[in-house]
Scaffold this active site. Structure first.
Site, PDB file in Angstrom:
ATOM      1  N   ARG A   1      46.771  36.511  31.826  1.00  0.00           N
ATOM      2  CA  ARG A   1      45.331  36.290  31.902  1.00  0.00           C
ATOM      3  C   ARG A   1      44.757  36.418  30.503  1.00  0.00           C
ATOM      4  NH1 ARG A   1      46.536  34.489  36.048  1.00  0.00           N
ATOM      5  NH2 ARG A   1      45.659  34.864  38.139  1.00  0.00           N
TER       6      ARG A   1
ATOM      7  N   GLU B   1      38.185  31.127  30.502  1.00  0.00           N
ATOM      8  CA  GLU B   1      39.289  30.287  30.962  1.00  0.00           C
ATOM      9  C   GLU B   1      39.286  28.937  30.263  1.00  0.00           C
ATOM     10  OE1 GLU B   1      42.581  29.232  33.569  1.00  0.00           O
ATOM     11  OE2 GLU B   1      41.668  31.131  33.045  1.00  0.00           O
TER      12      GLU B   1
ATOM     13  N   HIS C   1      46.094  26.236  31.738  1.00  0.00           N
ATOM     14  CA  HIS C   1      46.513  27.089  32.860  1.00  0.00           C
ATOM     15  C   HIS C   1      47.418  26.313  33.823  1.00  0.00           C
ATOM     16  CE1 HIS C   1      45.172  30.803  35.409  1.00  0.00           C
ATOM     17  NE2 HIS C   1      46.482  30.619  35.417  1.00  0.00           N
TER      18      HIS C   1
END
Length: 346
Positions: A257, A285, A304
């Protein structure tokens, strides 16, 4: 928490699918839907997107459901939602972490929970292995130099420090993914260091790695790969002090993360070219449009994608359906989620 085998003989369990729109179509093939229909009493085409304010068909299915088959985007199972599901006894999650939707109310109700986290760990570990080996060979740097030069060049001289023979790799976190990366590294001539405060030196030896402090790992490893869970105590686990200890030319890989790495502290090391990075996750993100991470030649930034993607989603469906079959047979889940482990897992 599971019914006895003879309780399963009367009829198949009633199952309701619950996940974000579009996920089921990516998760299931026609064969998966056929298998689901054989294992459970369900409408394989009815997918609940909102259990908090369900439409009438979903409300009726939820009221009779014994098992929720969930994936990304499932509604949190609050006391109000669970009150609409009086017969619910299990949740089978066709993905990794269940923290988004499995609440304390589920554990208080004694609901059994299974996850396909082991299946989701494999593609992340594969991505990481590729990143480790490519970083050792200086692949990203060489490819960009090659594109700039477009001419004969003495690559042996320029890449004299490259190669994966006896390179030291640091794994931060003996999570499910971290352990899978360690397993995938075994055929290679590398030394693996591990930092995990919950793993003893003896346990590390059983894994074939050397347990060290985080500071020592960062100082010794040519590649540092982050696999710790996102918890309050792991925020900026890789901070200014750890980054400063990394050797010139070392590579930081983050597939965990974004919050585990202090990005503000990392950027000066990247913009100067002192460190390299492979970042599949960032904080936020989605980096802002002006972020230097998009253009830096020593950074491989991906959106991601290390986790299950494309046909890898079918592995998640296979694993979750295996767990549903075990439930239907009245035997324990192969990969149960236990509330006692959630404070140390993603």
């Amino acid at each position: 928490m599971h019914p006895a085998p003879d309780d399963r003989s009367a009829e198949r369990p009633a199952v309701l699918l619950a996940m974000a729109p579009g996920i089921a179509d990516r998760l299931f093939t026609a064969a998966h839907r056929t298998r689901l229909a054989a294992l459970a009493r369900t409408d394989p085409h009815l997918v609940a997107h909102d259990l908090a304010a369900p439409e009438p068909r979903v409300a009726a299915a939820l009221a009779g459901a014994e098992v929720l088959f969930t994936c990304w985007g499932a509604t949190p199972l609050t006391p109000d939602v669970l009150a609409r599901a009086p017969r619910l006894r299990a949740v089978v999650h066709a993905a990794g972490s269940v923290k988004h939707h499995v609440t304390d109310a589920c554990w208080e109700r004694g609901i059994a929970v299974a996850s396909a986290a082991a299946a989701n760990a494999l593609p992340v570990a594969e991505y990481t292995l590729a990143a480790i080996l490519f970083s050792g060979k200086h692949v990203l740097r060489s490819a960009r130099r090659y594109a700039d030069l477009r001419a004969p060049h003495d690559w042996h001289e320029e890449l004299a420090a490259a190669g994966n023979y006896r390179r030291t790799v640091g794994i931060v976190g003996a999570s499910r993914i971290g352990r899978r990366v360690i397993e995938l590294l075994r055929p290679f001539d590398v030394q693996v260091l591990l930092y995990d405060p919950y793993v003893t030196a003896g346990e590390a030896g059983d894994l074939g790695v050397v347990a060290v402090s985080l500071d020592e790992l960062c100082a010794r490893a040519g590649v540092v790969s982050v696999h710790a869970p996102q918890l309050p105590g792991t925020r900026h686990l890789i901070g200014a002090a750890q980054l400063a200890r990394m050797a010139d030319g070392a590579t930081l890989i983050n597939t965990s993360r974004g919050s585990l790495v202090d990005e503000a502290a990392l950027l000066p090391h990247l913009t100067s070219g002192r460190l390299h990075a492979v970042l599949d996750v960032t904080e936020p993100e989605l980096p802002p449009p002006g972020s230097p991470l998009y253009a830096l030649p020593n950074v491989l930034l991906t959106p991601h994608i290390a986790g299950s993607l494309g046909n890898e989603l079918h592995r998640l469906a296979d694993r979750a359906l295996d767990e549903l079959e075990r439930y239907a047979r009245g035997v324990p889940f192969r990969d149960p989620v236990r509330p006692s482990a959630l404070d140390r897992s993603a």
